[in-house]
Scaffold this motif. Structure first.
Motif, PDB file in Angstrom:
ATOM      1  N   GLN A 204      -4.521   4.251   1.697  1.00 13.10           N
ATOM      2  CA  GLN A 204      -4.426   2.806   1.470  1.00 13.10           C
ATOM      3  C   GLN A 204      -5.740   2.224   0.959  1.00 13.10           C
ATOM      4  O   GLN A 204      -5.755   1.144   0.367  1.00 13.10           O
ATOM      5  CB  GLN A 204      -4.025   2.101   2.769  1.00 13.10           C
TER       6      GLN A 204
ATOM      7  N   ASN B  40       0.894   5.700   1.565  1.00 18.92           N
ATOM      8  CA  ASN B  40       0.289   6.738   2.379  1.00 18.92           C
ATOM      9  C   ASN B  40       0.404   8.083   1.672  1.00 18.92           C
ATOM     10  O   ASN B  40       1.169   8.241   0.716  1.00 18.92           O
ATOM     11  CB  ASN B  40       0.990   6.811   3.737  1.00 18.92           C
TER      12      ASN B  40
ATOM     13  N   GLY C 253       0.828  -1.201   0.000  1.00 20.22           N
ATOM     14  CA  GLY C 253       0.000   0.000   0.000  1.00 20.22           C
ATOM     15  C   GLY C 253       0.861   1.248   0.000  1.00 20.22           C
ATOM     16  O   GLY C 253       2.071   1.202  -0.184  1.00 20.22           O
TER      17      GLY C 253
END
Length: 584
Positions: free
Chosen positions: A217, A164, A162
């Motif tokens: 995410q 941020n 993922g």
């Protein structure tokens, strides 16, 4: 001596000729006196007739020769005209074809994502104009080779699991396009992340209390929704850049000029610059905007200020004639931008991006104000922050389309506002009954979660109001005004919205004037008046985009280290003699 016969014969001949003339109607001019007279007078006339014929003949001959000469010239002119017409037509076709190809090429570069209405809806002003609120996201993902190489940490599980939002800025352009505000939200801000699902990955959450940048995410729309709920500001669009995108954009404009107040070496972002001005391209530009240990107090708050300086310089470069008047630079910029950006579907074409750029270009640099959301320490984690009370006023100025500068570019004087009450009772001693008086589902739960996250009693409850309400109110029982004031202060609800009732308890009814966000912004509530613009920029590190001589303040704290030894960025610069500077 005369000849009688001759005379007779002459008269006979004359009569014969006269008779013949009478019979034929044609006068015999060969022997009459008149004939002689005509011969005397007519000689020149016959010569004249012959001259005109000769002239006509000569003219005819010259005409034939001229025509023979003119015909090739005419044919050449016609041929040249046909060639010119063909050439122009070909150029038009080629240009149109190239334009169409270019348009499709640039459109094909763009990656777009639907917001699904997550950001709310703008309200038009009295003239039917609407402002623009754009969320700029800088992703720290390392999900491709280029970003992995630029960001470091390649191959680790954390680097590819993922991503941020390293950078979050709300860009507000006023409805009349006369001013703009850019508000940074520190990535360490703790808030409520709503229920979200990423349509691409399928990753989902039912909602949680956490760091604001983690919402990315679950997709860009989730990040937009999270910022919308925190601030109450409608978010129309978003643009997102990754590491490689920052490099491409800085290169496309030929580099961005920045200034640092001292020698600086951030051993984390790898930025190394000597004191003074530098033109940053490529990786050096990325190192600058990512540096959080090199500037200010070494936190994300210091980084937002240096990012504002970088963006201000980039905006000035965009607006310079040397950039916009050069077709090669414009194409390079357009190609880099469309390759670098991920946008919402509302901006998912070249024409829409051009429209946005045009609107932004209308705003003078001196009326573009950069700010940072005011914060306070998170009571549960000293390494994290929460919005300060002043942030609610900053949110309100943006939501209410209020300019933070005058027409001269100077900061506006304070305006009257209806302030929120001051908390006098600890939040842990206050339980609030939150009731939804709107048609928006989940509003009571969202506000209740925000209250408990701020330390309010776990006895806080939710429910639906007996009827819909146009105004948000807090009603308190006898002797409970202080508790109501604590709740109002936490949510930003003005004092004018508090009333005393006859039943014990603190009841918050959410009205249709507050249909989104967890901080009341008085958007659409005329009773609270305009926000205090002076208070809005207090401790917000406000500066305008025209400040070309401003330098990023290098941290004086020991925020970095070399071989385990803590140092200031200036000390690290002096120690790293073998480390090459990021830019000359």
């Amino acid at each position: 001596m005369s000849d009688p016969w001759g005379e007779a014969r002459g008269r006979a001949a004359t009569r014969a000729r006269s008779a013949a003339r009478d019979r034929s109607g044609v006068r015999d001019r060969s022997s009459s006196v008149p004939h002689q007279r005509h011969a005397d007078d007519g000689g020149p006339r016959r010569a004249s007739h012959g001259g005109r014929a000769a002239t006509r003949q000569a003219a005819h001959s010259r005409g034939r020769r001229a025509n023979r000469r003119a015909r090739p010239a005419a044919r050449r002119r016609r041929r040249i005209a046909r060639i010119a017409l063909f050439t122009v037509s070909a150029l038009i076709l080629v240009t149109a074809g190239a334009g169409a190809w270019l348009y499709e090429h640039l459109n094909g570069n763009i990656n777009s994502v639907s917001l699904d209405g997550k950001g709310g809806q703008e309200k038009a002003d009295a003239f039917g104009r609407t402002p623009i609120n754009l969320l700029v996201i800088g992703s720290d993902g390392r999900n491709n080779a280029a970003d992995c190489k630029l960001g470091g940490g390649c191959g680790s599980a954390s680097s590819t699991a993922g991503h941020n939002a390293d950078v979050e800025m709300v860009v507000h352009v006023s409805a009349d396009r006369s001013n703009a505000t850019v508000m940074s939200i520190p990535r360490d801000t703790m808030t409520e992340v709503p229920a979200c699902k990423d349509p691409d990955t399928g990753q989902s959450t039912s909602g949680f209390h956490g760091q604001i940048n983690s919402a990315l995410q679950y997709g860009a729309a989730c990040q937009v929704d999270t910022v919308h709920q925190l601030t109450g500001i409608t978010i129309d669009h978003f643009v997102m850049l990754d590491f490689a995108g920052v490099v491409k954009m800085s290169d496309a404009v030929g580099g961005v000029s920045v200034c640092v107040s001292d020698n600086v070496y951030d051993t984390y972002s790898h930025l190394k610059l000597s004191k003074g001005s530098h033109t940053l391209k490529g990786k050096a530009a990325l190192e600058f905007v990512r540096s959080r240990h090199g500037f200010g107090d070494g936190s994300d708050l210091g980084r937002t200020v240096s990012q504002h300086l970088f963006l201000g310089a980039m905006i000035r470069k965009f607006k310079s004639a040397g950039t916009l008047a050069n077709p090669a630079k414009v194409y390079s910029l357009a190609d880099a931008a469309t390759k670098a950006l991920t946008v919402d579907t509302g901006l998912g074409s070249v024409s829409k991006l051009v429209g946005l750029a045009t609107d932004l270009n209308k705003v003078p640099s001196k009326r573009m104000t950069f700010t940072t959301m005011q914060t306070g320490a998170d009571p549960t984690n000293p390494d994290r922050v929460v919005p300060a009370a002043a942030a609610k006023t900053l949110f309100a100025t943006i939501a209410n389309d209020q300019s933070l500068t005058s027409s001269s570019g100077k900061k506006k004087a304070a305006t009257s506002a209806s302030p929120s009450p001051v908390a006098t009772v600890p939040a842990s001693e206050v339980a609030v009954e939150v009731e939804n008086g709107t048609t928006t589902p989940g509003r009571a739960s969202a506000i209740a979660q925000a209250l408990t996250a701020k330390g309010f009693s776990r006895n806080t409850t939710t429910g639906n109001a007996p009827e819909q309400s146009s105004k948000t109110t807090i009603t308190y029982g006898p002797g409970q005004k202080a508790q109501a004031q604590t709740a109002a202060a936490a949510l930003g609800v003005p004092a004018s919205h508090l009333t005393q009732g006859g039943t014990a308890g603190v009841v918050l009814v959410i009205g249709s004037d507050w249909t989104s966000g967890t901080a009341y912004t008085s958007s659409g509530d005329s009773s609270s008046g305009p926000a205090d613009t002076h208070a809005a920029i207090a401790d917000a590190h406000a500066q305008t985009a025209d400040k070309a001589k401003s330098c990023a303040k290098v941290s004086t704290y020991k925020t970095v280290q070399i071989n385990g030894v803590p140092m200031t960025p200036a000390q690290a610069y002096a120690a790293a003699t073998t480390k090459k500077d990021s830019a000359p």
